[in-house]
Design a protein around this motif. Structure first.
Motif, PDB file in Angstrom:
ATOM      1  N   GLN A  38       0.827  -1.208   0.000  1.00 54.46           N
ATOM      2  CA  GLN A  38       0.000   0.000   0.000  1.00 54.46           C
ATOM      3  C   GLN A  38       0.861   1.258   0.000  1.00 54.46           C
ATOM      4  O   GLN A  38       0.575   2.215  -0.734  1.00 54.46           O
ATOM      5  CB  GLN A  38      -0.927   0.004   1.211  1.00 54.46           C
ATOM      6  CG  GLN A  38      -1.941   1.130   1.160  1.00 54.46           C
ATOM      7  CD  GLN A  38      -3.006   1.002   2.231  1.00 54.46           C
ATOM      8  OE1 GLN A  38      -2.997   0.069   3.032  1.00 54.46           O
ATOM      9  NE2 GLN A  38      -3.928   1.937   2.251  1.00 54.46           N
ATOM     10  N   LEU A  39       1.925   1.267   0.782  1.00 50.45           N
ATOM     11  CA  LEU A  39       2.813   2.430   0.824  1.00 50.45           C
ATOM     12  C   LEU A  39       3.514   2.616  -0.515  1.00 50.45           C
ATOM     13  O   LEU A  39       3.610   3.743  -1.024  1.00 50.45           O
ATOM     14  CB  LEU A  39       3.831   2.274   1.959  1.00 50.45           C
ATOM     15  CG  LEU A  39       4.827   3.404   2.174  1.00 50.45           C
ATOM     16  CD1 LEU A  39       4.141   4.759   2.284  1.00 50.45           C
ATOM     17  CD2 LEU A  39       5.675   3.133   3.411  1.00 50.45           C
ATOM     18  N   ARG A  40       3.951   1.545  -1.122  1.00 48.10           N
ATOM     19  CA  ARG A  40       4.617   1.651  -2.427  1.00 48.10           C
ATOM     20  C   ARG A  40       3.652   2.141  -3.507  1.00 48.10           C
ATOM     21  O   ARG A  40       4.024   2.954  -4.350  1.00 48.10           O
ATOM     22  CB  ARG A  40       5.218   0.298  -2.822  1.00 48.10           C
ATOM     23  CG  ARG A  40       6.453  -0.050  -2.032  1.00 48.10           C
ATOM     24  CD  ARG A  40       6.971  -1.413  -2.393  1.00 48.10           C
ATOM     25  NE  ARG A  40       8.261  -1.666  -1.754  1.00 48.10           N
ATOM     26  CZ  ARG A  40       8.990  -2.744  -1.998  1.00 48.10           C
ATOM     27  NH1 ARG A  40       8.573  -3.669  -2.845  1.00 48.10           N
ATOM     28  NH2 ARG A  40      10.150  -2.901  -1.368  1.00 48.10           N
ATOM     29  N   ARG A  41       2.430   1.649  -3.496  1.00 49.76           N
ATOM     30  CA  ARG A  41       1.441   2.111  -4.481  1.00 49.76           C
ATOM     31  C   ARG A  41       1.143   3.594  -4.287  1.00 49.76           C
ATOM     32  O   ARG A  41       1.052   4.354  -5.241  1.00 49.76           O
ATOM     33  CB  ARG A  41       0.153   1.292  -4.393  1.00 49.76           C
ATOM     34  CG  ARG A  41       0.239  -0.068  -5.038  1.00 49.76           C
ATOM     35  CD  ARG A  41      -1.140  -0.723  -5.197  1.00 49.76           C
ATOM     36  NE  ARG A  41      -2.023  -0.515  -4.058  1.00 49.76           N
ATOM     37  CZ  ARG A  41      -2.134  -1.339  -3.016  1.00 49.76           C
ATOM     38  NH1 ARG A  41      -1.405  -2.436  -2.968  1.00 49.76           N
ATOM     39  NH2 ARG A  41      -2.964  -1.074  -2.035  1.00 49.76           N
ATOM     40  N   ALA A  42       0.984   3.994  -3.035  1.00 47.44           N
ATOM     41  CA  ALA A  42       0.659   5.393  -2.744  1.00 47.44           C
ATOM     42  C   ALA A  42       1.796   6.323  -3.143  1.00 47.44           C
ATOM     43  O   ALA A  42       1.568   7.370  -3.757  1.00 47.44           O
ATOM     44  CB  ALA A  42       0.328   5.559  -1.257  1.00 47.44           C
TER      45      ALA A  42
END
Length: 117
Positions: A38-42
Motif C-alpha cells: 500500500q505504501l509503495r502504491r501510494a
C-alpha cells in the motif's frame, strides 16, 4: 503537452519513491501484501499522476491530476506514521521521509495554484 521530467517536483517525487521502495525492503515479510504494498502504491502514485497530468490537454485536467498527487502525498504521510508507530521505521528515518513528502505536497499545491491564476 508538458514534459514531466522537466519539473523539479516530479524529479523529487521520483527520487522519493525510490527511497521509500528502498526503506520498505526492510519491512517484515508478512507486510509484503499489506502495508509495504500500500505504501509503495501510494508513493508511486505521486509522480505517476503528475506525469499523467502532463499528458493532458487542458490546464483543468492537469490540475485534477495534481489534486490526486496531493491526496497521495497525504496518504503516504499517514502510512509513514503508521509504519513508524508499528516500529517498522526508525524515528529519524520517519522524520526525514515525512519532511520530504510534506515538501513535495507543498510544491505540487503551489503549482496547482499557479494553474488557476
Amino acid at each position: 503537452m508538458r514534459d514531466f521530467r522537466k519539473y523539479n517536483v516530479w524529479q523529487e517525487s521520483h527520487l522519493f519513491t525510490l527511497e521509500v521502495y528502498q526503506v520498505t525492503k526492510e519491512f517484515p515479510k508478512e507486510e509484503l501484501f499489506g502495508l509495504t504494498s500500500q505504501l509503495r502504491r501510494a508513493v508511486s502514485s505521486i509522480p505517476t499522476n503528475f506525469a499523467e497530468g502532463c499528458g493532458s490537454n487542458s490546464e483543468k485536467e492537469f490540475a485534477r491530476y495534481l489534486n490526486i498527487a496531493i491526496a497521495s502525498c497525504s496518504e503516504v504521510e499517514y502510512l509513514l506514521l503508521l509504519s513508524s508507530d508499528l516500529k517498522y521505521l526508525k524515528p529519524e528515518i520517519h522524520q526525514t521521509l515525512e519532511s520530504k513528502v510534506i515538501q513535495i505536497r507543498k510544491q505540487i499545491y503551489q503549482l496547482r495554484l499557479k494553474l488557476n491564476q
